[in-house]
Design a protein around this motif. Sequence first.
Motif, PDB file in Angstrom:
ATOM      1  N   GLN A  51      -2.773  13.828   3.411  1.00 38.16           N
ATOM      2  CA  GLN A  51      -3.940  12.928   3.463  1.00 38.16           C
ATOM      3  C   GLN A  51      -3.786  11.823   4.504  1.00 38.16           C
ATOM      4  OE1 GLN A  51      -4.017   9.778   1.009  1.00 38.16           O
ATOM      5  NE2 GLN A  51      -5.936   9.067   1.904  1.00 38.16           N
ATOM      6  N   PRO A  52      -2.627  11.133   4.588  1.00 34.45           N
ATOM      7  CA  PRO A  52      -2.477  10.105   5.625  1.00 34.45           C
ATOM      8  C   PRO A  52      -2.568  10.652   7.052  1.00 34.45           C
ATOM      9  CG  PRO A  52      -0.806   9.846   3.930  1.00 34.45           C
ATOM     10  CD  PRO A  52      -1.491  11.137   3.652  1.00 34.45           C
ATOM     11  N   LEU A  53      -2.071  11.874   7.281  1.00 39.38           N
ATOM     12  CA  LEU A  53      -2.154  12.460   8.623  1.00 39.38           C
ATOM     13  C   LEU A  53      -3.604  12.700   9.030  1.00 39.38           C
ATOM     14  CD1 LEU A  53       0.785  15.050   8.587  1.00 39.38           C
ATOM     15  CD2 LEU A  53       0.600  13.018  10.035  1.00 39.38           C
ATOM     16  N   GLU A  54      -4.452  12.934   8.051  1.00 44.96           N
ATOM     17  CA  GLU A  54      -5.865  13.189   8.331  1.00 44.96           C
ATOM     18  C   GLU A  54      -6.673  11.893   8.388  1.00 44.96           C
ATOM     19  OE1 GLU A  54      -8.318  16.251   9.457  1.00 44.96           O
ATOM     20  OE2 GLU A  54      -6.268  16.477   8.736  1.00 44.96           O
ATOM     21  N   ASP A  55      -6.449  11.004   7.393  1.00 49.83           N
ATOM     22  CA  ASP A  55      -7.268   9.794   7.255  1.00 49.83           C
ATOM     23  C   ASP A  55      -6.669   8.569   7.943  1.00 49.83           C
ATOM     24  OD1 ASP A  55      -8.857  11.389   5.700  1.00 49.83           O
ATOM     25  OD2 ASP A  55      -8.073  10.654   3.788  1.00 49.83           O
ATOM     26  N   ARG A  56      -5.374   8.629   8.302  1.00 57.29           N
ATOM     27  CA  ARG A  56      -4.657   7.526   8.953  1.00 57.29           C
ATOM     28  C   ARG A  56      -4.601   6.274   8.064  1.00 57.29           C
ATOM     29  NH1 ARG A  56      -3.463   9.401  13.872  1.00 57.29           N
ATOM     30  NH2 ARG A  56      -4.709  11.171  14.562  1.00 57.29           N
ATOM     31  N   LYS A  57      -4.578   6.512   6.777  1.00 64.13           N
ATOM     32  CA  LYS A  57      -4.388   5.442   5.794  1.00 64.13           C
ATOM     33  C   LYS A  57      -3.907   6.086   4.502  1.00 64.13           C
ATOM     34  CE  LYS A  57      -9.180   5.619   4.173  1.00 64.13           C
ATOM     35  NZ  LYS A  57     -10.451   4.896   4.005  1.00 64.13           N
ATOM     36  N   ILE A  58      -3.361   5.273   3.613  1.00 65.66           N
ATOM     37  CA  ILE A  58      -2.901   5.766   2.315  1.00 65.66           C
ATOM     38  C   ILE A  58      -3.441   4.849   1.230  1.00 65.66           C
ATOM     39  CG2 ILE A  58      -0.688   4.532   2.620  1.00 65.66           C
ATOM     40  CD1 ILE A  58      -0.943   7.782   0.662  1.00 65.66           C
ATOM     41  N   VAL A  59      -4.042   5.422   0.217  1.00 67.17           N
ATOM     42  CA  VAL A  59      -4.564   4.650  -0.916  1.00 67.17           C
ATOM     43  C   VAL A  59      -3.645   4.883  -2.107  1.00 67.17           C
ATOM     44  CG1 VAL A  59      -6.509   4.271  -2.472  1.00 67.17           C
ATOM     45  CG2 VAL A  59      -6.937   4.846  -0.072  1.00 67.17           C
ATOM     46  N   ILE A  60      -3.083   3.801  -2.640  1.00 69.26           N
ATOM     47  CA  ILE A  60      -2.166   3.880  -3.781  1.00 69.26           C
ATOM     48  C   ILE A  60      -2.893   3.324  -4.999  1.00 69.26           C
ATOM     49  CG2 ILE A  60       0.053   3.140  -4.713  1.00 69.26           C
ATOM     50  CD1 ILE A  60       0.920   2.722  -1.746  1.00 69.26           C
ATOM     51  N   SER A  61      -3.096   4.173  -5.991  1.00 72.41           N
ATOM     52  CA  SER A  61      -3.855   3.770  -7.181  1.00 72.41           C
ATOM     53  C   SER A  61      -2.926   3.623  -8.381  1.00 72.41           C
ATOM     54  CB  SER A  61      -4.943   4.804  -7.493  1.00 72.41           C
ATOM     55  OG  SER A  61      -5.865   4.889  -6.425  1.00 72.41           O
ATOM     56  N   ARG A  62      -3.077   2.510  -9.075  1.00 71.78           N
ATOM     57  CA  ARG A  62      -2.352   2.246 -10.314  1.00 71.78           C
ATOM     58  C   ARG A  62      -3.380   1.853 -11.373  1.00 71.78           C
ATOM     59  NH1 ARG A  62       0.614   4.695  -7.885  1.00 71.78           N
ATOM     60  NH2 ARG A  62       2.748   4.276  -7.190  1.00 71.78           N
TER      61      ARG A  62
END
Length: 507
Positions: A319-330
């Motif tokens: 996902q980060p390679l495609e979107d160039r961001k990472i969403v971390i959900s807690r």
Amino acid sequence: MIVKVFGCALMGVEAQLITIEVNVSRVAKIYMVGLPDNAVKESHQRISSALKNIGCKIPIKEITINLAPADIKKEGSAYDLPIAVGILSATNQLKCKNRLKDYLIMGELALDGKIRPIKGILSIATFAKNNGFKGLIVSSDNAKEAALIKGLEVYGAYNIKDINNHFNGFLKIKKTYNYPALSSRTDFMLDFNEVKGQNYVKRAIEIAAAGSHNILLIGPPGSGKSMLAKRIPSILPPLSIDEAIETAKIYSCIGKVNSFSGMVDYRPFRSPHHTVSNVALAGGGSNPIPGEISLAHNGVLFLDELPEFKRDALEVLRQPLEDRKIVISRAMKSVEYPANFMLVGAMNPSPNGGFEDLNSINPERKSSVKKYLSKLSGPLMDRIDIQIEVLPVSYEDISSKIKQESSHEIQKRVVKARKIQLSRYKKYALYSNSELTPKLMDNYCKLDFESEKLIKLAVKKMSLSVRSFTRIKKVARTIADLEGSEQIQKIHLFEAIQYRKLDRIKI
């Protein structure tokens, strides 16, 4: 009497306003409300000691401290300073009630009143500038970092007594200024002129650097994969001011910026060991912090011995390679970190290390190779633009006295190609060809009739996915930029197709 002081809470690399409300009445007790954690609850003991040690009075009254909004958990010791300033103001020991609304105040207090630095100050300074605050009051150790944000008054205080004197008109704190000079360094310790031979691999790496393409080096042990990969930062374009500040925000969140300049001077190069956990790679934890992919933002993430990484850890990269961001959900919150990095992988072609097993007719060997390569999923490989084999260096190359091309010479061509891309995509706020969207590819990656025939044949013969097809066109666009060609030619496309090594391997 109620006094309001303004601070911030970090949500990823973004800051959110926290209002510290202090009310003083007659009963001798301190109440702290607004979802504070234990570190915040303990702050009144540090504050009491600090104020006594600078000669201020602690009122024997009820002090209610509210941290709003109450639905955001307040964590850490960074609220010590705004709470202490609020208490001083509410008890008329600080003559600044009308001016507190103009400033964000953040910092940890030592028992002697010294103000200690905190993490994430660059995000807090950005928030202050964007939300109309006049200035920021922080530890003197944080001031240089905060002053990177222009148009904001930054005051760095060594002790809370300095703030007391500043607002009471005794001795003003000097404003902090920071005029960053980004490095144009050319004397890297690791230089491509140390690498003998491997000219075709250097060419592939140059293309990857020019277009910020992901690249995988496949070769037997000792062929120079790691040696080549570790020299990639030496040919990347220098960071722009915007990129440097963007990168520094991430490192600021974990307290790892340059203490002298307040920023990250060079493109990051991160190389985690293959035993790295999913959380360490992607980021996370109960109080989420950035992982290796975010720490590599605007730089390089090097994964050596790629198949040795846990498969689920590698899948985190998709996902980060495609979107160039990472969403971390807690459960309590969700944070987003930027992750625009250049992925560089290195691997052996088989468990035994050599290429010979790839074409083996031995069922056991064939099965072991298949199992080895299956650790790398198809969707992950589709996201790697360039896959190049690295053959062992011949004796002739090792013993050659011919001077090899330096990183500086390669970098000049890379920078020239990047400038073409920056100019072309300026209105889209893109930096490189690797960031092209399908719509933009229709405009900037057009193929002539002969090129269309070639790519059609490649898709059919190599069973390429749609994503592999688009990656080839992006690489061809970069090759054209390096050659100074406005249009993608057949020869550019042919070279780009050659950089799909794993797509051509049929097990």
